[in-house]
Motif scaffolding. Structure first.
Motif, PDB file in Angstrom:
ATOM      1  N   ASP A  63     -77.866  -4.379 -33.916  1.00  0.00           N
ATOM      2  CA  ASP A  63     -78.952  -4.257 -34.882  1.00  0.00           C
ATOM      3  C   ASP A  63     -78.713  -3.107 -35.851  1.00  0.00           C
ATOM      4  OD1 ASP A  63     -81.335  -5.044 -36.102  1.00  0.00           O
ATOM      5  OD2 ASP A  63     -82.543  -3.688 -34.864  1.00  0.00           O
ATOM      6  N   CYS A  64     -77.548  -3.123 -36.483  1.00  0.00           N
ATOM      7  CA  CYS A  64     -77.238  -2.088 -37.461  1.00  0.00           C
ATOM      8  C   CYS A  64     -76.907  -2.746 -38.797  1.00  0.00           C
ATOM      9  CB  CYS A  64     -76.105  -1.195 -36.977  1.00  0.00           C
ATOM     10  SG  CYS A  64     -74.569  -2.027 -36.620  1.00  0.00           S
ATOM     11  N   GLY A  65     -76.811  -1.940 -39.811  1.00  0.00           N
ATOM     12  CA  GLY A  65     -76.601  -2.466 -41.148  1.00  0.00           C
ATOM     13  C   GLY A  65     -75.146  -2.637 -41.515  1.00  0.00           C
ATOM     14  N   PHE A  66     -74.939  -3.241 -42.673  1.00  0.00           N
ATOM     15  CA  PHE A  66     -73.595  -3.436 -43.196  1.00  0.00           C
ATOM     16  C   PHE A  66     -72.938  -2.077 -43.410  1.00  0.00           C
ATOM     17  CE2 PHE A  66     -75.562  -7.343 -45.295  1.00  0.00           C
ATOM     18  CZ  PHE A  66     -75.190  -8.162 -44.255  1.00  0.00           C
ATOM     19  N   GLY A  67     -71.685  -1.956 -42.993  1.00  0.00           N
ATOM     20  CA  GLY A  67     -70.938  -0.738 -43.200  1.00  0.00           C
ATOM     21  C   GLY A  67     -71.184   0.365 -42.190  1.00  0.00           C
ATOM     22  N   GLU A  68     -72.060   0.136 -41.224  1.00  0.00           N
ATOM     23  CA  GLU A  68     -72.346   1.169 -40.232  1.00  0.00           C
ATOM     24  C   GLU A  68     -71.356   1.157 -39.071  1.00  0.00           C
ATOM     25  OE1 GLU A  68     -76.467   1.088 -39.105  1.00  0.00           O
ATOM     26  OE2 GLU A  68     -77.113   1.190 -41.188  1.00  0.00           O
ATOM     27  N   THR A  69     -70.661   0.043 -38.892  1.00  0.00           N
ATOM     28  CA  THR A  69     -69.630  -0.026 -37.865  1.00  0.00           C
ATOM     29  C   THR A  69     -68.362  -0.593 -38.496  1.00  0.00           C
ATOM     30  OG1 THR A  69     -70.225  -2.266 -37.160  1.00  0.00           O
ATOM     31  CG2 THR A  69     -71.276  -0.448 -35.981  1.00  0.00           C
ATOM     32  N   PHE A  70     -67.250  -0.230 -37.920  1.00  0.00           N
ATOM     33  CA  PHE A  70     -65.975  -0.833 -38.288  1.00  0.00           C
ATOM     34  C   PHE A  70     -65.608  -1.729 -37.124  1.00  0.00           C
ATOM     35  CE2 PHE A  70     -61.395  -1.185 -38.320  1.00  0.00           C
ATOM     36  CZ  PHE A  70     -61.144  -1.473 -39.656  1.00  0.00           C
ATOM     37  N   SER A  71     -65.568  -3.010 -37.356  1.00  0.00           N
ATOM     38  CA  SER A  71     -65.312  -3.962 -36.278  1.00  0.00           C
ATOM     39  C   SER A  71     -63.862  -4.418 -36.314  1.00  0.00           C
ATOM     40  CB  SER A  71     -66.216  -5.178 -36.421  1.00  0.00           C
ATOM     41  OG  SER A  71     -67.566  -4.781 -36.406  1.00  0.00           O
ATOM     42  N   TRP A  72     -63.212  -4.291 -35.182  1.00  0.00           N
ATOM     43  CA  TRP A  72     -61.843  -4.773 -35.031  1.00  0.00           C
ATOM     44  C   TRP A  72     -61.901  -5.939 -34.063  1.00  0.00           C
ATOM     45  CZ3 TRP A  72     -57.459  -2.461 -31.678  1.00  0.00           C
ATOM     46  CH2 TRP A  72     -56.275  -3.158 -31.924  1.00  0.00           C
ATOM     47  N   CYS A  73     -61.801  -7.129 -34.601  1.00  0.00           N
ATOM     48  CA  CYS A  73     -61.852  -8.332 -33.784  1.00  0.00           C
ATOM     49  C   CYS A  73     -60.425  -8.758 -33.472  1.00  0.00           C
ATOM     50  CB  CYS A  73     -62.595  -9.443 -34.513  1.00  0.00           C
ATOM     51  SG  CYS A  73     -64.298  -9.019 -34.892  1.00  0.00           S
TER      52      CYS A  73
END
Length: 92
Positions: A63-73
């Motif tokens: 439940d966070c906004g765009f750009g608040e996490t860096f996701s490495w899938c």
């Protein structure tokens, strides 16, 4: 506690996950203004290592906004083979 401290960042992610899991997600920072702001620069506060699975979207489950996490899938096997994540590599 300093908001930039790792403990504070983790607490923010966990609180967001509690909101998501309980059906009370707020969906912060996902509007047009936020998209414009992050197009100019990014300052994520967490790296999220996640599976390559379309059902898993970190911005939603935390439940966070765009750009608040860096996701490495990535595929877990790839991560383990490359030893990109030492804690997991030593466990397997």
């Amino acid at each position: 506690m300093d908001d930039s401290a790792p403990e504070a960042r983790l607490a923010t992610l966990l609180e967001g996950n509690r909101r998501f899991a309980s059906g009370a997600a707020q969906g912060p920072n996902r509007d047009h203004v936020r998209r414009v702001r992050i197009s100019e620069e990014q300052n994520p506060h967490a790296l999220v290592l996640c599976c390559s699975d379309s059902r898993e979207v970190p911005e939603l489950i935390f439940d966070c906004g765009f750009g608040e996490t860096f996701s490495w899938c990535a595929l877990l096997d790839t991560v383990l083979e490359q030893r990109c994540w030492p804690a997991w590599s030593s466990a397997y």
